[in-house]
Design an enzyme around this catalytic site. Structure first.
Site, PDB file in Angstrom:
ATOM      1  CG  ASP A  60      -2.185   0.748   1.117  1.00 54.56           C
ATOM      2  OD1 ASP A  60      -3.400   0.117   1.060  1.00 54.56           O
ATOM      3  OD2 ASP A  60      -2.267   2.063   0.835  1.00 54.56           O
ATOM      4  CB  THR A 116     -13.515   0.994  -7.373  1.00 58.27           C
ATOM      5  OG1 THR A 116     -14.270   0.060  -6.682  1.00 58.27           O
ATOM      6  CG2 THR A 116     -12.540   0.328  -8.287  1.00 58.27           C
ATOM      7  CG  LEU A 290     -36.700  -9.683   3.778  1.00 54.62           C
ATOM      8  CD1 LEU A 290     -38.150 -10.625   3.802  1.00 54.62           C
ATOM      9  CD2 LEU A 290     -37.117  -8.644   2.770  1.00 54.62           C
ATOM     10  CB  CYS A 300     -20.016  -2.125  -0.897  1.00 48.55           C
ATOM     11  SG  CYS A 300     -18.319  -2.609  -0.759  1.00 48.55           S
ATOM     12  NE  ARG A 377     -15.140   2.791   3.173  1.00 49.66           N
ATOM     13  CZ  ARG A 377     -14.551   1.508   2.585  1.00 49.66           C
ATOM     14  NH1 ARG A 377     -13.910   1.758   1.402  1.00 49.66           N
ATOM     15  NH2 ARG A 377     -14.451   0.220   2.897  1.00 49.66           N
TER      16      ARG A 377
END
Ligand SMILES: NC(=O)c1ccc[n+]([C@@H]2O[C@H](COP(=O)([O-])OP(=O)(O)OC[C@H]3O[C@@H](n4cnc5c(N)ncnc54)[C@H](O)[C@@H]3O)[C@@H](O)[C@H]2O)c1
Length: 482
Positions: A60, A116, A290, A300, A377
């Site tokens: 990294d 991404t 649910l 994500c 996030r």
């Protein structure tokens, strides 16, 4: 009490593959692995594959992250992973670096695990980190290797990575590309990596497939020892990339479906938690995903459904995914609903600009986007905390693990040192992440601390009867008030 429920298997499992022997370019017995990007995905993979016996290097560019990992300290919260990290560092199977030359020298298989994120100028995915990882690695390669994408990417990315490879690598090395999307869930990431429910391999050659089998032999061996099968779907690049996009689109849709039902339940005076049970026992529907509440967030689902729509639009198939726009809107509406409920419970006026909550103390319990993770996030809890604060409320946020990240991302909010500190003097308590600490908190004890006994269960995770018995005015999502 939950009803006993054993789902039946819809498909026979694929037998555990018997990898065809393949020459490992480094000459090692097993392929040596590198993981490019050591965030939630890459660090978990690096650690777990070292645990499976592979010789692993994690790379990294973030020097602080690499220093932490090298010192045996996990840069994020994930149960059981720190012990595995320390054990494998000590065993000499795992090391970390910021140096691409070292990574190129080490790896037979290089997994691309970089972020991404959503681009700031639209809905599509920012592929600059993928490009940087590939173009930093490839010029340093000196022998044949396999580059495997794990990051979640728009369909077509693997082909583009192949073009980058042919631009930057001497053709005689024969560098190949594959794509193997990742399905791990934060909160039980180590188990998901060691015991995946399937592997999807997008490949173009037998060699790439054999290398991928060799790179996952430890996963298959562990499964065989535990008398399990790991289904493998071998396919082309585009299908492999689309499997991930489709899986996340489906999961997001299921959550927004039940949240849409919550909206109807609220209008009709019905209870969405009972509705979910009522439909979930049908195993064509299933009970998972649910739970109506403040909806999905994290690094994500939100960005992935947006990137999927953007890519479909580019491909001329935008109409097919138009429903995902609605899925996104339903999800975001739930956050506003908590603010509306807050105004209702606090009996505050709701104007065209939203409610006026000035002077009200509100405890927000939860900062991470889900329990057992410190990932904030696109966290629904923090988004709601921000909205309440902008409406004038004095908000105190508490989370068992997400405080450091929350403080960094949302420095303007106020934070409490404990659950009790957050609730002390609050007129209203909002439970927005379903941590066990909140689910099993004692409503009687909290009632002694709060200034007003009002609670919003934004995850439908509390025992409504217990809270009501302790004198709390209770509102759930899609449920009638107590
Ligand atoms: N987190 C999850 O639960 C999860 C699950 C499945 C798929 N994914 C996908 O995996 C990818 C990574 O997600 P994440 O949550 O680990 O993100 P993350 O932000 O935690 O980690 C990304 C890492 O990549 C590093 N990086 C940036 N540029 C780099 C470069 N040029 N070379 C090497 N490393 C570089 C960053 O420093 C960071 O540590 C995303 O595409 C995500 O959608 C994530």
């Amino acid at each position: 009490m939950s009803f006993p429920y054993t789902p039946t298997r819809a498909y026979p499992t694929t037998p555990t593959p018997q990898p065809t022997p393949v020459d490992i370019p480094s000459g090692a017995q097993r392929p040596r692995l590198t993981f490019l990007g050591t965030g939630y995905l890459g660090a978990t993979y690096a650690i777990c594959f070292a645990e499976l016996g592979y010789d692993v290097l994690g790379l990294d560019p973030d020097e602080a992250k690499i220093a932490k990992l090298s010192a045996g300290e996990l840069p994020f919260h994930e149960a059981d992973l720190d012990e595995l990290l320390r054990r494998n560092l000590a065993a000499g199977r795992l090391r970390f670096s910021t140096n691409y030359r070292e990574a190129a020298e080490h790896g037979d298989v290089h997994f691309v695990c970089v972020g991404t994120p959503q681009r700031p100028d639209g809905m599509s995915a920012d592929l600059s980190y993928v490009e940087a990882a590939v173009t930093s690695l490839v010029p340093n390669l000196t022998r044949k290797a396999l580059i495997v994408g794990k990051s979640t990417v728009p369909v077509g990315t693997a082909e583009w990575v192949e073009q980058l490879v042919s631009k930057y690598a001497p053709p005689e090395l024969g560098i190949e590309v594959a794509w193997s999307p990742e399905f791990l869930q934060e909160g039980h990431a180590a188990d998901d990596v060691l015991r995946p429910n399937r592997l999807v391999l997008g490949v173009k050659s037998e060699w790439a497939q054999s290398m991928l089998y060799a790179a996952h032999k430890g996963v298959f061996d562990l499964a065989a020892n535990e008398d399990r099968e790991v289904p493998v779907v071998v396919t082309d690049f585009a299908t492999a990339e689309l499997v991930k996009a489709a899986a996340n689109a489906y999961l997001a849709t299921k959550i927004s479906f039940i949240n849409a039902m919550a909206e109807v339940c609220e209008a009709a005076g019905a209870d969405v938690t009972m509705l979910a049970r009522g439909i979930g026992y049908d195993d064509r529907i299933g009970k998972k995903f649910l739970q109506a509440g403040v909806g999905f967030g994290g690094g994500c689902l939100p960005k992935d459904i947006r990137a999927f729509q953007a890519r479909a639009q580019e491909l001329g198939a935008g109409e097919a995914l138009r429903f995902l726009h609605e899925v996104d809107l339903i999800n975001l509406r739930r956050r506003t609903r908590v603010v509306q409920l807050s105004a209702e419970l606090l009996d505050r006026p709701y104007g065209p600009n939203g409610p006026d909550l000035s002077g009200q103390r509100i405890a927000v319990l939860g900062a991470s986007f889900k329990p057992n993770s410190d990932d904030v996030r696109d966290s629904p809890a923090l988004a709601v905390a921000g909205k309440l604060s902008r409406a004038g409320a004095h908000v105190a946020v508490y989370d068992p693990e997400g405080m450091e990240n929350a403080r960094r991302e949302y420095p303007d909010l106020e934070y409490a040192a404990s659950l009790n500190e957050a609730v002390r003097g609050a007129e209203l308590v909002c439970v927005l992440t379903a941590w066990e600490e909140f689910r099993y908190a004692d409503p009687k004890a909290l009632a002694e601390l709060a200034a007003g006994r009002r609670v919003i269960d934004g995850r439908n995770c509390l025992d409504q009867a217990l809270w009501a018995a302790a004198g709390w005015e209770f509102r759930g999502i899609g449920r009638p008030g107590a």
